[in-house]
Design a protein around this motif. Structure first.
Motif: not given
Length: 308
Positions: A108-118, A126-129, A232-237, A257-264
């Motif tokens: 296995m190889k994982i890229e972007g772990k820091h996005h989840v941790e932060q 975290v919502i893994l999309f 859920g006050r969550a971010k979508v990744l 994480p997606l910017d401005n998500f959720p929107g209006e």
């Protein structure tokens, strides 16, 4: 929330013996080198393409609807590769459910772990999309090696398969939540925790909005990501898992994480989500689950099926 596979003696009923025999055989295949498994899987997929006419028609129709400008020869090549990759996915599941942690980590190889941790450190769920790509089972197992999370799933109708998939999916993750249990998903996100979420299939008319997906202007699409992110006050990744080109292992990519998500507007969120889904699929089109009847629900109830 399900955190343990429930076994009962009923699962040994004679009506399940043939299934258990098949499971025993598949478990034996885990001792094969990964590249041997993939060669065998490719052969199985090619055979299935000759035998499963209705599934071939569904996949071919999906590709025609999504990529109408693709040359026919190229589309047929993609169809053939998709069935070969579908055969390989049998062994992705075998490996995800029964490989040891050490063996998983070697492949296995994982890229972007820091996005989840932060995101978690900031107090957000975290919502893994994700999408229904063929190696998704292995993607969840790999992700759990560094950050166990909660999977959203559909309970299997067969009790043996239900036991096996729950036990397999809990090898490196915390729990599973049935896909209709939104309240439990929200609780997990507010913990905060990580959940997998997919919005790329047709779940029927009751919860759908009809928006573009590739070249289809009115694909039935759910808007649940907006609801979950708000409640859920969550971010979508965005979450991507692919089987490497040389069949040597698997690579996970986790985006910021997606910017401005959720929107209006949840409709605009869903349109944006479909574009993200397309970008994930386009990374390995042959590894997507094209056998699903993605466009079976039409905007008008009496509209003719796109699959006839």
């Amino acid at each position: 929330m399900i955190d343990k596979a429930q076994f009962s003696s009923h699962l040994y009923h004679p009506k399940f013996w043939l299934l258990w025999l098949g499971v025993a055989f598949m478990r034996l295949t885990q001792i094969l080198p990964l590249k041997w498994q993939m060669k065998l899987g490719s052969a199985i997929g090619s055979l299935a393409m000759k035998l499963l006419g209705s599934r071939v028609n569904t996949a071919e129709r999906n590709l025609t609807l999504c990529f109408p400008d693709m040359p026919e020869q190229q589309r047929q090549q993609l169809l053939k590769r998709n069935f070969q990759e579908t055969g390989k996915a049998i062994f992705d599941t075998v490996n995800a459910w029964w490989w040891s942690d050490e063996k998983v980590q070697r492949h296995m190889k994982i890229e972007g772990k820091h996005h989840v941790e932060q995101t978690l450190q900031a107090g957000n769920g975290v919502i893994l999309f994700a999408v229904h790509c063929l190696p998704l089972e292995m993607g969840a197992r790999i992700f759990g090696q560094f950050q166990p999370g909660v999977g959203v799933y559909r309970p299997h109708n067969n009790p043996v398969m239900e036991y096996l998939q729950v036990k397999g999916r809990l090898r490196s993750n915390k729990a599973l939540v049935p896909k209709r249990d939104v309240r439990q998903m929200v609780r997990c996100l507010r913990n905060p925790d990580v959940i997998w979420y997919t919005a790329d299939q047709d779940f029927g008319r009751s919860s759908a909005t009809f928006i573009p997906f590739y070249a289809v202007p009115d694909a039935a699409t759910i808007t649940g990501a907006t609801t979950l992110a708000k409640l859920g006050r969550a971010k979508v990744l965005p979450f991507v898992v692919v089987r490497n080109d040389d069949d040597s292992g698997y690579t996970i990519k986790i985006e910021a994480p997606l910017d401005n998500f959720p929107g209006e507007d949840e409709i605009q969120d869903a349109i944006r989500g479909n574009k993200i889904i397309e970008s994930i699929i386009d990374q390995k089109r042959e590894q997507y689950m094209w056998l699903h009847r993605r466009f079976k629900t039409r905007p008008e109830k009496d509209a003719p099926s796109l699959y006839k």
